[in-house]
Design an enzyme around this catalytic site. Structure first.
Site, PDB file in Angstrom:
ATOM      1  N   LYS A  77      69.531 -13.136  70.065  1.00  0.00           N
ATOM      2  CA  LYS A  77      70.209 -13.988  69.102  1.00  0.00           C
ATOM      3  C   LYS A  77      69.939 -13.550  67.660  1.00  0.00           C
ATOM      4  O   LYS A  77      70.830 -13.533  66.814  1.00  0.00           O
ATOM      5  CB  LYS A  77      69.684 -15.426  69.300  1.00  0.00           C
ATOM      6  CG  LYS A  77      70.738 -16.465  69.150  1.00  0.00           C
ATOM      7  CD  LYS A  77      70.249 -17.804  69.649  1.00  0.00           C
ATOM      8  CE  LYS A  77      71.301 -18.824  69.235  1.00  0.00           C
ATOM      9  NZ  LYS A  77      70.826 -19.975  68.591  1.00  0.00           N
ATOM     10  N   GLN A  79      67.655  -7.300  58.447  1.00  0.00           N
ATOM     11  CA  GLN A  79      67.069  -6.605  59.614  1.00  0.00           C
ATOM     12  C   GLN A  79      66.565  -5.218  59.227  1.00  0.00           C
ATOM     13  O   GLN A  79      65.456  -4.814  59.595  1.00  0.00           O
ATOM     14  CB  GLN A  79      68.114  -6.446  60.724  1.00  0.00           C
ATOM     15  CG  GLN A  79      68.533  -7.754  61.343  1.00  0.00           C
ATOM     16  CD  GLN A  79      69.334  -7.545  62.626  1.00  0.00           C
ATOM     17  OE1 GLN A  79      69.090  -6.621  63.392  1.00  0.00           O
ATOM     18  NE2 GLN A  79      70.280  -8.434  62.886  1.00  0.00           N
ATOM     19  N   TYR A  87      65.908  -0.067  63.980  1.00  0.00           N
ATOM     20  CA  TYR A  87      64.699   0.257  64.754  1.00  0.00           C
ATOM     21  C   TYR A  87      64.624   1.767  65.002  1.00  0.00           C
ATOM     22  O   TYR A  87      63.589   2.398  64.792  1.00  0.00           O
ATOM     23  CB  TYR A  87      64.733  -0.511  66.081  1.00  0.00           C
ATOM     24  CG  TYR A  87      63.512  -0.293  66.948  1.00  0.00           C
ATOM     25  CD1 TYR A  87      62.332  -0.992  66.696  1.00  0.00           C
ATOM     26  CD2 TYR A  87      63.541   0.588  68.028  1.00  0.00           C
ATOM     27  CE1 TYR A  87      61.204  -0.801  67.495  1.00  0.00           C
ATOM     28  CE2 TYR A  87      62.431   0.786  68.827  1.00  0.00           C
ATOM     29  CZ  TYR A  87      61.260   0.078  68.563  1.00  0.00           C
ATOM     30  OH  TYR A  87      60.153   0.270  69.356  1.00  0.00           O
ATOM     31  N   VAL A 127      58.555  -0.846  77.944  1.00  0.00           N
ATOM     32  CA  VAL A 127      57.449  -1.690  78.396  1.00  0.00           C
ATOM     33  C   VAL A 127      57.807  -3.171  78.304  1.00  0.00           C
ATOM     34  O   VAL A 127      58.425  -3.615  77.320  1.00  0.00           O
ATOM     35  CB  VAL A 127      56.195  -1.410  77.516  1.00  0.00           C
ATOM     36  CG1 VAL A 127      55.001  -2.201  78.035  1.00  0.00           C
ATOM     37  CG2 VAL A 127      55.868   0.083  77.507  1.00  0.00           C
TER      38      VAL A 127
HETATM   39  N1  LIG Z   1      57.777  -2.337  74.414  1.00  0.00           N
HETATM   40  C1  LIG Z   1      58.446  -1.179  74.450  1.00  0.00           C
HETATM   41  O1  LIG Z   1      59.244  -0.900  75.368  1.00  0.00           O
HETATM   42  C2  LIG Z   1      58.251  -0.185  73.342  1.00  0.00           C
HETATM   43  C3  LIG Z   1      58.938   1.060  73.447  1.00  0.00           C
HETATM   44  C4  LIG Z   1      58.750   2.007  72.450  1.00  0.00           C
HETATM   45  C5  LIG Z   1      57.905   1.736  71.389  1.00  0.00           C
HETATM   46  N2  LIG Z   1      57.267   0.522  71.316  1.00  0.00           N
HETATM   47  C6  LIG Z   1      56.392   0.296  70.170  1.00  0.00           C
HETATM   48  O2  LIG Z   1      55.113  -0.110  70.619  1.00  0.00           O
HETATM   49  C7  LIG Z   1      54.474  -0.904  69.609  1.00  0.00           C
HETATM   50  C8  LIG Z   1      53.930  -2.180  70.226  1.00  0.00           C
HETATM   51  O3  LIG Z   1      55.032  -2.951  70.674  1.00  0.00           O
HETATM   52  P1  LIG Z   1      54.949  -4.036  71.834  1.00  0.00           P
HETATM   53  O4  LIG Z   1      56.018  -3.696  72.794  1.00  0.00           O
HETATM   54  O5  LIG Z   1      53.569  -4.206  72.309  1.00  0.00           O
HETATM   55  O6  LIG Z   1      55.446  -5.320  71.018  1.00  0.00           O
HETATM   56  P2  LIG Z   1      54.875  -6.795  70.857  1.00  0.00           P
HETATM   57  O7  LIG Z   1      54.316  -7.315  72.123  1.00  0.00           O
HETATM   58  O8  LIG Z   1      55.964  -7.531  70.175  1.00  0.00           O
HETATM   59  O9  LIG Z   1      53.650  -6.578  69.849  1.00  0.00           O
HETATM   60  C9  LIG Z   1      53.870  -6.216  68.524  1.00  0.00           C
HETATM   61  C10 LIG Z   1      52.596  -6.451  67.762  1.00  0.00           C
HETATM   62  O10 LIG Z   1      52.816  -6.059  66.390  1.00  0.00           O
HETATM   63  C11 LIG Z   1      52.357  -7.112  65.573  1.00  0.00           C
HETATM   64  N3  LIG Z   1      52.983  -7.092  64.250  1.00  0.00           N
HETATM   65  C12 LIG Z   1      54.277  -7.258  63.914  1.00  0.00           C
HETATM   66  N4  LIG Z   1      54.411  -7.196  62.580  1.00  0.00           N
HETATM   67  C13 LIG Z   1      53.180  -6.970  62.070  1.00  0.00           C
HETATM   68  C14 LIG Z   1      52.663  -6.807  60.766  1.00  0.00           C
HETATM   69  N5  LIG Z   1      53.443  -6.897  59.672  1.00  0.00           N
HETATM   70  N6  LIG Z   1      51.335  -6.578  60.604  1.00  0.00           N
HETATM   71  C15 LIG Z   1      50.525  -6.508  61.676  1.00  0.00           C
HETATM   72  N7  LIG Z   1      50.941  -6.693  62.930  1.00  0.00           N
HETATM   73  C16 LIG Z   1      52.264  -6.914  63.126  1.00  0.00           C
HETATM   74  C17 LIG Z   1      52.660  -8.380  66.351  1.00  0.00           C
HETATM   75  O11 LIG Z   1      51.924  -9.470  65.828  1.00  0.00           O
HETATM   76  P3  LIG Z   1      52.407 -11.011  66.025  1.00  0.00           P
HETATM   77  O12 LIG Z   1      51.940 -11.434  67.390  1.00  0.00           O
HETATM   78  O13 LIG Z   1      51.693 -11.715  64.905  1.00  0.00           O
HETATM   79  O14 LIG Z   1      53.899 -11.027  65.889  1.00  0.00           O
HETATM   80  C18 LIG Z   1      52.183  -7.940  67.731  1.00  0.00           C
HETATM   81  O15 LIG Z   1      50.788  -8.026  67.821  1.00  0.00           O
HETATM   82  C19 LIG Z   1      55.540  -1.122  68.526  1.00  0.00           C
HETATM   83  O16 LIG Z   1      55.344  -0.209  67.472  1.00  0.00           O
HETATM   84  C20 LIG Z   1      56.832  -0.826  69.257  1.00  0.00           C
HETATM   85  O17 LIG Z   1      57.857  -0.422  68.376  1.00  0.00           O
HETATM   86  C21 LIG Z   1      57.405  -0.428  72.266  1.00  0.00           C
END
Ligand SMILES: NC(=O)c1ccc[n+]([C@@H]2O[C@H](COP(=O)([O-])OP(=O)(O)OC[C@H]3O[C@@H](n4cnc5c(N)ncnc54)[C@H](OP(=O)(O)O)[C@@H]3O)[C@@H](O)[C@H]2O)c1
Length: 274
Positions: free
Chosen positions: A95, A105, A191, A227
């Site tokens: 959304k 964004q 992104y 993930v």
């Molecule tokens: N999941 C996937 O499939 C995937 C694939 C490729 C790359 N990645 C990358 O992997 C990394 C981790 O992602 P995830 O999947 O684990 O996502 P997630 O569960 O949403 O975790 C993201 C983390 O980043 C924190 N965060 C966001 N903005 C921040 C800021 N300004 N300062 C400090 N912390 C902040 C969030 O804190 P809050 O809890 O406070 O929001 C949360 O702890 C990211 O860089 C993402 O782009 C993920």
């Protein structure tokens, strides 16, 4: 003084699993950072209940005084830094992706995923100890093949690319979004742009480190895979623990290893950026 590893955005998802894995494997203290103190402390307490000992430190990667506070804490407590995992990230989905203005964004995504990472790196750079390992979490979505813009690709692939060029490109992208020109200029979504630029920044950082007096400090970027986390709306094929595997592998590269250096790594293998 003890060795120390820092993970950003580590209160949940892949970051939390990276902390857990480092608690098991890293010889030293592990600092779990989060932008929200309650969420950060809760994560540390949860780890404690599971038998893992991490320390909490406040860090919103878009807040320069938080970054400076972390630098001072690391210097006073450990005299330097041995591992930095730049993990914090955001992605608009569902959304929110439909309803939030494109420029909001784009600005917010670049602020966290690109400029936040670069600020953390810049402030902590002076305290990297010999053999320090830096891991920038990017994404295969950032692979240049996803970007049809020849001019941008050429700039990014130049061996003379600088950090200022990367900032200029980010600003050019934001101006294009503001003017509604992103499709016409063949930019992918915010992104993907943020992750393309993080991968490019990693190559610049590696080149700068090689030219600098830092001894055996290695930086790489990686993709954790698709993930199941909040970021993907819990869609994906890997658990957060599996997603943590490649980042932790890069964080624990042995002293004086020749490769990977300045690379983009997926499933522990170098993926060439074209
Ligand atoms: N999941 C996937 O499939 C995937 C694939 C490729 C790359 N990645 C990358 O992997 C990394 C981790 O992602 P995830 O999947 O684990 O996502 P997630 O569960 O949403 O975790 C993201 C983390 O980043 C924190 N965060 C966001 N903005 C921040 C800021 N300004 N300062 C400090 N912390 C902040 C969030 O804190 P809050 O809890 O406070 O929001 C949360 O702890 C990211 O860089 C993402 O782009 C993920």
């Amino acid at each position: 003084m003890n060795r120390v590893a820092v993970v950003t955005g580590a209160n949940r998802g892949i970051g939390l699993e990276i902390v857990k894995s480092l608690c098991k494997q890293f010889q030293g203290d592990v600092v779990l950072t989060a932008r929200d103190p309650a969420r950060g402390h809760e994560a540390v307490q949860q780890l404690e209940r599971d038998g893992f000992h991490a320390k909490f430190h406040l860090l919103d990667i878009t807040n320069t005084s938080h970054i400076e506070g972390l630098r001072k804490f690391l210097l006073a407590t450990y005299g330097g830094l041995d591992v930095l995992v730049n993990n914090a990230g955001i992605m608009y989905i569902g959304k929110e992706k439909e309803e939030v203005a494109a420029i909001v964004q784009a600005t917010t995504t670049l602020q966290v995923n690109l400029f936040g990472h670069l600020e953390v790196y810049k402030h902590l750079f002076p305290i990297f100890r010999p053999h320090a390992r830096i891991v920038n979490i990017a994404s295969t979505l950032g692979l240049l093949n996803y970007n049809n813009n020849e001019e941008v690709r050429e700039k990014l692939m130049s061996g003379e690319l600088t950090m200022q060029d990367i900032v200029n490109l980010a600003e050019e992208y934001l101006r294009d979004v503001e003017q509604g020109l992103e499709e016409q200029k063949d930019w992918p979504d915010a992104y993907s742009v943020s992750k393309t630029l993080v991968m490019a920044a990693t190559r610049v950082q590696a080149r700068e480190l090689a030219e600098d007096s830092h001894e055996d400090v290695i930086v790489n970027s990686c993709c954790p895979g698709w993930v199941k986390t909040n970021l993907t709306g819990n869609r994906g094929v890997k658990s957060p623990a599996l997603g943590a595997d490649t980042p932790v592998y890069l964080a624990l590269l042995p002293p004086n290893c020749a490769s990977p250096v300045g690379e983009f790594v997926v499933d522990r293998k170098i993926r060439r950026v074209r």
